[in-house]
Design an enzyme around this catalytic site. Structure first.
Site, PDB file in Angstrom:
ATOM      1  N   GLU A   1     -51.460 -45.400  40.117  1.00 30.96           N
ATOM      2  CA  GLU A   1     -50.660 -44.853  41.226  1.00 30.96           C
ATOM      3  C   GLU A   1     -49.705 -45.896  41.790  1.00 30.96           C
ATOM      4  O   GLU A   1     -50.100 -47.059  42.004  1.00 30.96           O
ATOM      5  CB  GLU A   1     -51.575 -44.359  42.339  1.00 30.96           C
ATOM      6  CG  GLU A   1     -50.829 -43.752  43.533  1.00 30.96           C
ATOM      7  CD  GLU A   1     -51.724 -42.903  44.361  1.00 30.96           C
ATOM      8  OE1 GLU A   1     -52.278 -43.414  45.351  1.00 30.96           O
ATOM      9  OE2 GLU A   1     -51.928 -41.727  44.003  1.00 30.96           O
TER      10      GLU A   1
ATOM     11  N   LYS B   1     -47.831 -46.718  45.129  1.00 35.01           N
ATOM     12  CA  LYS B   1     -47.658 -46.417  46.554  1.00 35.01           C
ATOM     13  C   LYS B   1     -47.391 -47.730  47.276  1.00 35.01           C
ATOM     14  O   LYS B   1     -48.073 -48.728  47.040  1.00 35.01           O
ATOM     15  CB  LYS B   1     -48.860 -45.680  47.142  1.00 35.01           C
ATOM     16  CG  LYS B   1     -50.143 -46.447  47.195  1.00 35.01           C
ATOM     17  CD  LYS B   1     -51.240 -45.616  47.872  1.00 35.01           C
ATOM     18  CE  LYS B   1     -52.580 -46.295  47.730  1.00 35.01           C
ATOM     19  NZ  LYS B   1     -53.678 -45.487  48.310  1.00 35.01           N
TER      20      LYS B   1
ATOM     21  N   LYS C   1     -47.704 -37.107  43.901  1.00 28.21           N
ATOM     22  CA  LYS C   1     -48.808 -37.229  44.863  1.00 28.21           C
ATOM     23  C   LYS C   1     -48.236 -37.016  46.255  1.00 28.21           C
ATOM     24  O   LYS C   1     -47.452 -37.842  46.750  1.00 28.21           O
ATOM     25  CB  LYS C   1     -49.394 -38.616  44.713  1.00 28.21           C
ATOM     26  CG  LYS C   1     -50.682 -38.839  45.470  1.00 28.21           C
ATOM     27  CD  LYS C   1     -51.772 -37.990  44.944  1.00 28.21           C
ATOM     28  CE  LYS C   1     -53.093 -38.646  44.686  1.00 28.21           C
ATOM     29  NZ  LYS C   1     -53.366 -39.932  45.251  1.00 28.21           N
TER      30      LYS C   1
ATOM     31  N   GLU D   1     -58.016 -31.370  45.062  1.00 23.76           N
ATOM     32  CA  GLU D   1     -58.751 -32.508  45.614  1.00 23.76           C
ATOM     33  C   GLU D   1     -59.788 -32.092  46.652  1.00 23.76           C
ATOM     34  O   GLU D   1     -59.482 -31.361  47.593  1.00 23.76           O
ATOM     35  CB  GLU D   1     -57.780 -33.499  46.253  1.00 23.76           C
ATOM     36  CG  GLU D   1     -58.485 -34.698  46.862  1.00 23.76           C
ATOM     37  CD  GLU D   1     -57.520 -35.691  47.450  1.00 23.76           C
ATOM     38  OE1 GLU D   1     -56.750 -36.285  46.675  1.00 23.76           O
ATOM     39  OE2 GLU D   1     -57.521 -35.862  48.674  1.00 23.76           O
TER      40      GLU D   1
ATOM     41  N   ASN E   1     -62.116 -37.291  45.947  1.00 22.18           N
ATOM     42  CA  ASN E   1     -61.586 -38.429  46.686  1.00 22.18           C
ATOM     43  C   ASN E   1     -62.716 -39.132  47.419  1.00 22.18           C
ATOM     44  O   ASN E   1     -63.387 -38.523  48.265  1.00 22.18           O
ATOM     45  CB  ASN E   1     -60.517 -37.955  47.678  1.00 22.18           C
ATOM     46  CG  ASN E   1     -59.691 -39.116  48.218  1.00 22.18           C
ATOM     47  OD1 ASN E   1     -60.077 -40.272  48.043  1.00 22.18           O
ATOM     48  ND2 ASN E   1     -58.580 -38.810  48.844  1.00 22.18           N
TER      49      ASN E   1
ATOM     50  N   GLU F   1     -61.079 -40.471  42.535  1.00 26.44           N
ATOM     51  CA  GLU F   1     -59.909 -41.035  43.218  1.00 26.44           C
ATOM     52  C   GLU F   1     -60.340 -42.000  44.324  1.00 26.44           C
ATOM     53  O   GLU F   1     -61.300 -41.720  45.038  1.00 26.44           O
ATOM     54  CB  GLU F   1     -59.087 -39.905  43.882  1.00 26.44           C
ATOM     55  CG  GLU F   1     -58.658 -38.782  42.992  1.00 26.44           C
ATOM     56  CD  GLU F   1     -58.018 -37.648  43.800  1.00 26.44           C
ATOM     57  OE1 GLU F   1     -57.697 -37.849  44.977  1.00 26.44           O
ATOM     58  OE2 GLU F   1     -57.853 -36.555  43.231  1.00 26.44           O
ATOM     59  N   SER F   2     -59.615 -43.112  44.455  1.00 25.55           N
ATOM     60  CA  SER F   2     -59.713 -44.004  45.620  1.00 25.55           C
ATOM     61  C   SER F   2     -60.867 -44.997  45.567  1.00 25.55           C
ATOM     62  O   SER F   2     -61.957 -44.666  45.094  1.00 25.55           O
ATOM     63  CB  SER F   2     -59.816 -43.209  46.939  1.00 25.55           C
ATOM     64  OG  SER F   2     -58.726 -42.358  47.098  1.00 25.55           O
TER      65      SER F   2
HETATM   66  O1  LIG Z   1     -55.445 -46.888  46.710  1.00 20.64           O
HETATM   67  P1  LIG Z   1     -56.732 -46.289  46.162  1.00 20.64           P
HETATM   68  O2  LIG Z   1     -57.942 -46.568  47.022  1.00 20.64           O
HETATM   69  O3  LIG Z   1     -56.952 -46.670  44.697  1.00 20.64           O
HETATM   70  O4  LIG Z   1     -56.539 -44.683  46.189  1.00 20.64           O
HETATM   71  C1  LIG Z   1     -55.582 -44.089  45.325  1.00 20.64           C
HETATM   72  C2  LIG Z   1     -55.513 -42.571  45.611  1.00 20.64           C
HETATM   73  O5  LIG Z   1     -56.771 -42.032  45.327  1.00 20.64           O
HETATM   74  C3  LIG Z   1     -55.140 -42.298  47.048  1.00 20.64           C
HETATM   75  O6  LIG Z   1     -53.857 -42.839  47.291  1.00 20.64           O
HETATM   76  C4  LIG Z   1     -55.124 -40.799  47.363  1.00 20.64           C
HETATM   77  C5  LIG Z   1     -56.025 -39.887  46.892  1.00 20.64           C
HETATM   78  N1  LIG Z   1     -55.722 -38.655  47.395  1.00 20.64           N
HETATM   79  C6  LIG Z   1     -54.608 -38.733  48.189  1.00 20.64           C
HETATM   80  C7  LIG Z   1     -53.898 -37.752  48.882  1.00 20.64           C
HETATM   81  C8  LIG Z   1     -52.757 -38.131  49.587  1.00 20.64           C
HETATM   82  C9  LIG Z   1     -52.375 -39.491  49.639  1.00 20.64           C
HETATM   83  C10 LIG Z   1     -53.073 -40.488  48.918  1.00 20.64           C
HETATM   84  C11 LIG Z   1     -54.198 -40.095  48.197  1.00 20.64           C
END
Ligand SMILES: O=P(O)(O)OC[C@@H](O)[C@@H](O)c1c[nH]c2ccccc12
Length: 248
Positions: A51, A53, A111, A160, A181, A211-212
């Site tokens: 990703e 961002k 995203k 999600e 997530n 995710e995340s």
């Molecule tokens: O930076 P991380 O912890 O790797 O997470 C990425 C991604 O999962 C996260 O940006 C995200 C997951 N779902 C979202 C919905 C909207 C905005 C952002 C997200």
């Protein structure tokens, strides 16, 4: 809008509802994220969605060159690229999406906080291959309607979820790609344990994307053991893109 949304989520949804549509004739073929995840799995690789961002409400602030980043990730065999296009809280833009789509030949996920068909029109015309629908910010009727609308463009849709109730909604509507997530979008709390618990509730006939909060191979290993097929990673790779070599 569900009554319990508050704070930054309510603001980001309001911004999304008012966001003007960007229209151009799509130049790019559609790459299947779902198929690419399965191909990478068959090759014995960890299917990673890298990703881009610049910032986030949980404190990230990195301003790398987007094209350099996505080309590096493509060269390192990622299953796909995720581009944050939300402007206010994540510093993204539709221009970012358009430029990435022009520069990579792997599936690209737009995203964002999708709440209107205009946003899906924009995703398609700018070259995205997949969109995210967040159960937390949509009623079930909106979720089903936007899912069908995105599928009418042949886009992949990641639905999600962040808790058991949202998993149940995703399962009963037969959505084929479910993103789990680890971060709760309302509280911003992060829990891989919660993600493991939710992943185990989802049958293996769905594509499951963790995710995340993914930082190490061990994180990937434990989420894979809980049933994850693919891994969406932003912060770790934005802070050190070379980490992709040990995670893929
Ligand atoms: O930076 P991380 O912890 O790797 O997470 C990425 C991604 O999962 C996260 O940006 C995200 C997951 N779902 C979202 C919905 C909207 C905005 C952002 C997200």
């Amino acid at each position: 809008m569900p009554r319990f949304l508050q704070g930054w989520l309510a603001d980001v949804i309001r911004f999304s509802q008012q966001r003007p549509e960007v229209y151009k004739t799509r130049q790019r073929p559609i790459y299947s994220l779902k198929r690419n995840i399965m191909v990478k799995k068959s090759e014995g690789k960890n299917p990673i969605i890298a990703e881009f961002k610049r910032k986030s409400p949980s404190g990230l602030n990195v301003n790398s060159d987007i094209i350099e980043y996505v080309k590096f990730m493509e060269a390192n065999d990622v299953a796909g690229i995720s581009v944050l296009t939300e402007e206010k809280f994540f510093g993204g833009s539709y221009t970012d999406l358009e430029r990435v789509a022009e520069n990579v030949s792997v599936p690209v996920l737009m995203k964002d906080f999708v709440v209107t068909e205009k946003q899906i029109n924009t995703a398609y015309s700018l070259g995205a291959d997949a969109v995210l629908l967040i159960v937390r910010i949509l009623t079930e009727r909106e979720l089903i309607s936007l899912y069908k609308y995105a599928k009418s463009y042949k886009l992949d849709v990641i639905v999600e979820v962040t808790n058991e109730e949202e998993v149940e909604i995703a399962l009963r509507n037969n959505f084929d790609i479910i993103g789990v997530n680890s971060r709760d979008l309302s509280s911003l709390d992060l829990s891989l344990e919660k993600a493991e618990r939710l992943l185990k509730l989802i049958p293996s006939d769905r594509i499951k994307i963790a995710e995340s909060g993914i930082r190490t191979r061990d994180d990937i290993h434990r989420l894979k053991n809980a049933g994850a097929d693919a891994f969406l990673i932003g912060t770790t790779l934005m802070q050190d893109p070379n980490k992709i070599k040990e995670l893929i």
